[in-house]
Scaffold this motif. Structure first.
Motif, PDB file in Angstrom:
ATOM      1  N   ASP A  97       6.754 -13.955 -12.292  1.00 40.93           N
ATOM      2  CA  ASP A  97       7.840 -14.588 -13.089  1.00 40.93           C
ATOM      3  C   ASP A  97       8.950 -13.659 -13.481  1.00 40.93           C
ATOM      4  OD1 ASP A  97       6.882 -17.373 -12.734  1.00 40.93           O
ATOM      5  OD2 ASP A  97       5.884 -17.185 -14.597  1.00 40.93           O
ATOM      6  N   THR A  98       8.450 -12.843 -13.865  1.00 39.30           N
ATOM      7  CA  THR A  98       9.482 -11.470 -14.653  1.00 39.30           C
ATOM      8  C   THR A  98       9.662 -10.325 -13.744  1.00 39.30           C
ATOM      9  OG1 THR A  98       7.669 -10.064 -15.478  1.00 39.30           O
ATOM     10  CG2 THR A  98       8.669 -11.793 -17.037  1.00 39.30           C
ATOM     11  N   HIS A  99       8.903 -10.123 -12.501  1.00 39.81           N
ATOM     12  CA  HIS A  99       8.836  -9.143 -11.707  1.00 39.81           C
ATOM     13  C   HIS A  99       8.677  -7.799 -12.433  1.00 39.81           C
ATOM     14  CE1 HIS A  99      11.041 -11.701  -8.413  1.00 39.81           C
ATOM     15  NE2 HIS A  99       9.851 -12.238  -8.937  1.00 39.81           N
ATOM     16  N   LEU A 100       8.307  -7.713 -13.723  1.00 41.85           N
ATOM     17  CA  LEU A 100       7.749  -6.441 -14.240  1.00 41.85           C
ATOM     18  C   LEU A 100       6.169  -6.177 -13.951  1.00 41.85           C
ATOM     19  CD1 LEU A 100       9.209  -7.235 -17.719  1.00 41.85           C
ATOM     20  CD2 LEU A 100      10.259  -6.067 -16.126  1.00 41.85           C
ATOM     21  N   GLY A 101       6.039  -4.917 -14.055  1.00 43.96           N
ATOM     22  CA  GLY A 101       4.601  -4.384 -13.796  1.00 43.96           C
ATOM     23  C   GLY A 101       4.754  -2.858 -12.931  1.00 43.96           C
ATOM     24  N   TRP A 102       3.593  -2.711 -12.092  1.00 44.36           N
ATOM     25  CA  TRP A 102       3.620  -1.720 -11.453  1.00 44.36           C
ATOM     26  C   TRP A 102       3.148  -1.587 -10.134  1.00 44.36           C
ATOM     27  CZ3 TRP A 102      -1.239  -0.627  -9.749  1.00 44.36           C
ATOM     28  CH2 TRP A 102      -2.294  -1.326 -10.231  1.00 44.36           C
ATOM     29  N   SER A 103       3.392  -0.626  -9.330  1.00 46.23           N
ATOM     30  CA  SER A 103       2.745  -0.563  -7.881  1.00 46.23           C
ATOM     31  C   SER A 103       2.348   0.970  -7.625  1.00 46.23           C
ATOM     32  CB  SER A 103       3.891  -1.033  -6.843  1.00 46.23           C
ATOM     33  OG  SER A 103       3.296  -0.807  -5.564  1.00 46.23           O
ATOM     34  N   VAL A 104       1.166   0.925  -6.886  1.00 43.58           N
ATOM     35  CA  VAL A 104       0.535   2.528  -6.784  1.00 43.58           C
ATOM     36  C   VAL A 104       0.341   2.579  -5.121  1.00 43.58           C
ATOM     37  CG1 VAL A 104      -1.303   3.978  -7.091  1.00 43.58           C
ATOM     38  CG2 VAL A 104      -0.232   2.852  -8.958  1.00 43.58           C
ATOM     39  N   VAL A 105       0.782   3.652  -4.470  1.00 46.15           N
ATOM     40  CA  VAL A 105       0.367   3.774  -3.172  1.00 46.15           C
ATOM     41  C   VAL A 105      -0.420   5.110  -2.998  1.00 46.15           C
ATOM     42  CG1 VAL A 105       1.143   4.158  -0.807  1.00 46.15           C
ATOM     43  CG2 VAL A 105       2.483   2.701  -2.195  1.00 46.15           C
ATOM     44  N   VAL A 106      -1.404   5.141  -2.518  1.00 46.25           N
ATOM     45  CA  VAL A 106      -2.422   6.452  -2.276  1.00 46.25           C
ATOM     46  C   VAL A 106      -2.483   6.528  -0.901  1.00 46.25           C
ATOM     47  CG1 VAL A 106      -4.820   7.366  -2.454  1.00 46.25           C
ATOM     48  CG2 VAL A 106      -4.046   6.146  -4.332  1.00 46.25           C
ATOM     49  N   VAL A 107      -2.080   7.694  -0.191  1.00 46.68           N
ATOM     50  CA  VAL A 107      -2.173   8.239   1.118  1.00 46.68           C
ATOM     51  C   VAL A 107      -3.223   9.082   1.271  1.00 46.68           C
ATOM     52  CG1 VAL A 107      -0.797   9.141   3.293  1.00 46.68           C
ATOM     53  CG2 VAL A 107       0.347   7.331   1.707  1.00 46.68           C
ATOM     54  N   GLY A 108      -4.194   9.257   2.191  1.00 45.33           N
ATOM     55  CA  GLY A 108      -5.094  10.108   2.237  1.00 45.33           C
ATOM     56  C   GLY A 108      -6.020  10.050   3.596  1.00 45.33           C
ATOM     57  N   TYR A 109      -6.912  11.032   3.786  1.00 41.58           N
ATOM     58  CA  TYR A 109      -7.686  10.875   4.957  1.00 41.58           C
ATOM     59  C   TYR A 109      -9.014  10.116   4.720  1.00 41.58           C
ATOM     60  CZ  TYR A 109      -4.846  14.691   6.781  1.00 41.58           C
ATOM     61  OH  TYR A 109      -3.900  15.392   7.185  1.00 41.58           O
ATOM     62  N   THR A 110      -9.555   9.464   5.490  1.00 49.73           N
ATOM     63  CA  THR A 110     -10.861   8.657   5.449  1.00 49.73           C
ATOM     64  C   THR A 110     -12.059   9.374   5.545  1.00 49.73           C
ATOM     65  OG1 THR A 110     -10.962   7.515   7.667  1.00 49.73           O
ATOM     66  CG2 THR A 110      -9.477   6.630   5.861  1.00 49.73           C
ATOM     67  N   GLU A 111     -13.042   8.858   4.830  1.00 53.65           N
ATOM     68  CA  GLU A 111     -14.371   9.445   5.242  1.00 53.65           C
ATOM     69  C   GLU A 111     -15.584   8.273   5.024  1.00 53.65           C
ATOM     70  OE1 GLU A 111     -16.536  12.309   2.086  1.00 53.65           O
ATOM     71  OE2 GLU A 111     -15.266  13.518   3.222  1.00 53.65           O
ATOM     72  N   LEU A 112     -16.395   8.222   6.011  1.00 49.46           N
ATOM     73  CA  LEU A 112     -17.215   7.081   5.755  1.00 49.46           C
ATOM     74  C   LEU A 112     -18.454   7.884   4.844  1.00 49.46           C
ATOM     75  CD1 LEU A 112     -18.228   4.375   6.872  1.00 49.46           C
ATOM     76  CD2 LEU A 112     -19.346   5.286   8.700  1.00 49.46           C
ATOM     77  N   VAL A 113     -18.876   6.970   4.003  1.00 51.32           N
ATOM     78  CA  VAL A 113     -19.882   7.413   3.219  1.00 51.32           C
ATOM     79  C   VAL A 113     -21.248   7.227   3.812  1.00 51.32           C
ATOM     80  CG1 VAL A 113     -21.521   7.283   0.937  1.00 51.32           C
ATOM     81  CG2 VAL A 113     -18.830   7.031   1.076  1.00 51.32           C
ATOM     82  N   VAL A 114     -22.000   8.536   4.436  1.00 51.98           N
ATOM     83  CA  VAL A 114     -22.997   8.207   5.386  1.00 51.98           C
ATOM     84  C   VAL A 114     -24.517   8.227   4.391  1.00 51.98           C
ATOM     85  CG1 VAL A 114     -21.878   9.185   7.458  1.00 51.98           C
ATOM     86  CG2 VAL A 114     -23.047  10.894   5.867  1.00 51.98           C
ATOM     87  N   ASN A 115     -24.447   8.982   3.222  1.00 51.86           N
ATOM     88  CA  ASN A 115     -25.678   9.047   2.489  1.00 51.86           C
ATOM     89  C   ASN A 115     -26.131   7.769   1.994  1.00 51.86           C
ATOM     90  OD1 ASN A 115     -27.052   9.022  -0.162  1.00 51.86           O
ATOM     91  ND2 ASN A 115     -27.350  11.227   0.475  1.00 51.86           N
TER      92      ASN A 115
END
Length: 167
Positions: A97-115
């Protein structure tokens, strides 16, 4: 039908356009990202951009998401011994309704958790956004973290000793 009606089917009045933008520093952006559990992963699939909703948790400066066995998610994981795939993860909390708030973008490399033990522990912390087996955990190692907050104009200035509202 006019254009405003087409964009606002519930006929709400347009929000007050007087807003200011504040760029977030890395730590505040990651803190805000940790306050929500759903975002969007942005990656390349068959040479085209793809976006999928995902649940996440923030672990230090890393973002962790669960993956299903879908074919499009195969493009998120590098072959063993290869450098990770670069992608973006975005989440926000913006009032419709107000269009107030926040937005975040994270850019990075992926890694599958294998353990297996680590993956099972992380899976217990993640709340899947759909009822489907999501056996793999993907770690996004943040390289670039950006974000902004939308404030009403004029932006509230905290008095001495007062804590600025966070949303």
């Amino acid at each position: 039908m006019d254009h405003e009606t087409a964009r606002r089917p519930d006929h709400r009045p347009a929000p007050d356009p007087a807003r200011s933008t504040e760029q977030l520093d890395r730590s505040e952006a990651l803190r805000l990202l940790g306050t929500v559990s759903l975002g969007r992963i942005v990656f390349t699939h068959q040479a085209l951009p793809a976006i999928r909703p995902m649940s996440h948790i923030v672990d230090g400066e890393d973002v962790l998401v669960q993956l299903d066995e879908g074919a499009s998610h195969a493009s998120l994981v590098a072959m063993p011994g290869e450098p990770g795939i670069v992608l973006a993860y975005e989440a926000d909390a913006i009032d419709p309704d107000t269009h107030l708030g926040w937005s975040v973008v994270v850019v990075g490399y992926t890694e599958l958790v294998v353990n297996r033990d680590e993956a099972e522990g992380l899976a217990a912390l993640l709340d899947p956004w759909r009822n489907e087996a999501m056996p793999r955990i993907l770690r996004i190692r943040s390289e670039l973290v950006t974000g902004f907050r939308l404030w009403p104009e004029p932006r509230p200035i905290p008095a001495a000793g007062e804590v600025r509202p966070r949303f």
